[in-house]
Design a protein around this motif. Structure first.
Motif, PDB file in Angstrom:
ATOM      1  N   LEU A  89      33.151   5.398  16.243  1.00 34.80           N
ATOM      2  CA  LEU A  89      34.452   6.001  15.995  1.00 34.80           C
ATOM      3  C   LEU A  89      34.846   5.818  14.529  1.00 34.80           C
ATOM      4  O   LEU A  89      34.839   4.703  14.010  1.00 34.80           O
ATOM      5  CB  LEU A  89      35.486   5.372  16.918  1.00 34.80           C
ATOM      6  N   GLY A  90      35.144   6.915  13.863  1.00 36.75           N
ATOM      7  CA  GLY A  90      35.572   6.847  12.478  1.00 36.75           C
ATOM      8  C   GLY A  90      34.461   6.702  11.460  1.00 36.75           C
ATOM      9  O   GLY A  90      34.732   6.546  10.271  1.00 36.75           O
ATOM     10  N   PRO A 106      28.172  -5.857  19.684  1.00 38.47           N
ATOM     11  CA  PRO A 106      29.361  -4.993  19.641  1.00 38.47           C
ATOM     12  C   PRO A 106      29.247  -3.877  18.596  1.00 38.47           C
ATOM     13  O   PRO A 106      29.750  -2.762  18.825  1.00 38.47           O
ATOM     14  CB  PRO A 106      30.484  -5.972  19.302  1.00 38.47           C
ATOM     15  N   GLU A 107      28.561  -4.138  17.508  1.00 38.65           N
ATOM     16  CA  GLU A 107      28.414  -3.106  16.471  1.00 38.65           C
ATOM     17  C   GLU A 107      27.461  -1.986  16.871  1.00 38.65           C
ATOM     18  O   GLU A 107      27.326  -1.004  16.148  1.00 38.65           O
ATOM     19  CB  GLU A 107      27.953  -3.722  15.144  1.00 38.65           C
ATOM     20  N   ASP A 108      26.805  -2.108  18.022  1.00 33.78           N
ATOM     21  CA  ASP A 108      25.997  -1.011  18.553  1.00 33.78           C
ATOM     22  C   ASP A 108      26.842   0.007  19.310  1.00 33.78           C
ATOM     23  O   ASP A 108      26.336   1.052  19.730  1.00 33.78           O
ATOM     24  CB  ASP A 108      24.905  -1.544  19.485  1.00 33.78           C
ATOM     25  N   THR A 109      28.117  -0.293  19.503  1.00 33.01           N
ATOM     26  CA  THR A 109      29.012   0.614  20.203  1.00 33.01           C
ATOM     27  C   THR A 109      29.121   1.939  19.465  1.00 33.01           C
ATOM     28  O   THR A 109      29.428   1.970  18.269  1.00 33.01           O
ATOM     29  CB  THR A 109      30.409  -0.017  20.353  1.00 33.01           C
ATOM     30  N   ALA A 110      28.828   3.027  20.167  1.00 34.58           N
ATOM     31  CA  ALA A 110      28.827   4.357  19.555  1.00 34.58           C
ATOM     32  C   ALA A 110      28.498   5.400  20.619  1.00 34.58           C
ATOM     33  O   ALA A 110      28.097   5.050  21.739  1.00 34.58           O
ATOM     34  CB  ALA A 110      27.786   4.433  18.446  1.00 34.58           C
ATOM     35  N   VAL A 111      28.662   6.648  20.244  1.00 34.69           N
ATOM     36  CA  VAL A 111      28.097   7.737  21.029  1.00 34.69           C
ATOM     37  C   VAL A 111      26.669   7.949  20.526  1.00 34.69           C
ATOM     38  O   VAL A 111      26.448   8.102  19.324  1.00 34.69           O
ATOM     39  CB  VAL A 111      28.904   9.035  20.884  1.00 34.69           C
ATOM     40  N   TYR A 112      25.725   7.937  21.460  1.00 35.73           N
ATOM     41  CA  TYR A 112      24.326   8.084  21.118  1.00 35.73           C
ATOM     42  C   TYR A 112      23.868   9.504  21.431  1.00 35.73           C
ATOM     43  O   TYR A 112      24.113  10.014  22.531  1.00 35.73           O
ATOM     44  CB  TYR A 112      23.478   7.071  21.882  1.00 35.73           C
ATOM     45  N   TYR A 113      23.208  10.108  20.449  1.00 31.34           N
ATOM     46  CA  TYR A 113      22.724  11.476  20.579  1.00 31.34           C
ATOM     47  C   TYR A 113      21.203  11.510  20.445  1.00 31.34           C
ATOM     48  O   TYR A 113      20.636  10.805  19.594  1.00 31.34           O
ATOM     49  CB  TYR A 113      23.291  12.355  19.473  1.00 31.34           C
ATOM     50  N   CYS A 114      20.562  12.321  21.254  1.00 35.05           N
ATOM     51  CA  CYS A 114      19.161  12.595  20.991  1.00 35.05           C
ATOM     52  C   CYS A 114      19.070  13.964  20.330  1.00 35.05           C
ATOM     53  O   CYS A 114      19.950  14.822  20.490  1.00 35.05           O
ATOM     54  CB  CYS A 114      18.305  12.519  22.248  1.00 35.05           C
TER      55      CYS A 114
END
Length: 123
Positions: free
Chosen positions: A41-42, A88-96
């Motif tokens: 985010l951001g 916690p810093e792996d938190t994200a939306v993951y895209y392939c």
């Protein structure tokens, strides 16, 4: 055209594991490499890992090296991202994403993208 659908995201505690899947359909014969990217985010979208569709050569961002493993099942046209020792810093939306011509960490070269799957790591 290639269609990509990610799955496997969710909420996990720090130190835990998740396995993301990306199912490809359509003109999969045109795929040269598949990649995983993420966007918190951001923040800007960042490279995570790539795998060459034929031969299975892999590459990783330094931030995930030794914790994440990218693999593929050519028979099922599916790419996986095994994520261990999550932070916690792996938190994200993951895209392939699928690239028809190169194996690269530059998101601009990937022509096809999935809709993304949310990964949230709690501390």
């Amino acid at each position: 055209q290639v269609q990509l659908v990610e799955s496997g995201g969710g909420l996990v505690q720090a130190g835990g594991s998740l396995r993301l899947s990306c199912a490809a359909s359509g003109r999969t014969v045109s795929i040269y490499a598949m990649g995983w990217f993420r966007q918190a985010l951001g923040k800007e979208r960042e490279y995570v890992a790539t795998i060459r569709w034929s031969g299975g050569i892999t590459a990783y961002a330094d931030s995930v090296k030794g914790r994440f493993t990218i693999s593929r099942d050519n028979a099922k046209n599916t790419v996986f991202l095994q994520m261990n020792s999550l932070k916690p810093e792996d938190t994200a939306v993951y895209y392939c994403a699928a690239d028809p011509t190169t194996m690269t960490m530059r998101s601009s070269t990937y022509d096809y993208w999935g809709q993304g799957t949310q990964v949230t790591v709690s501390s």
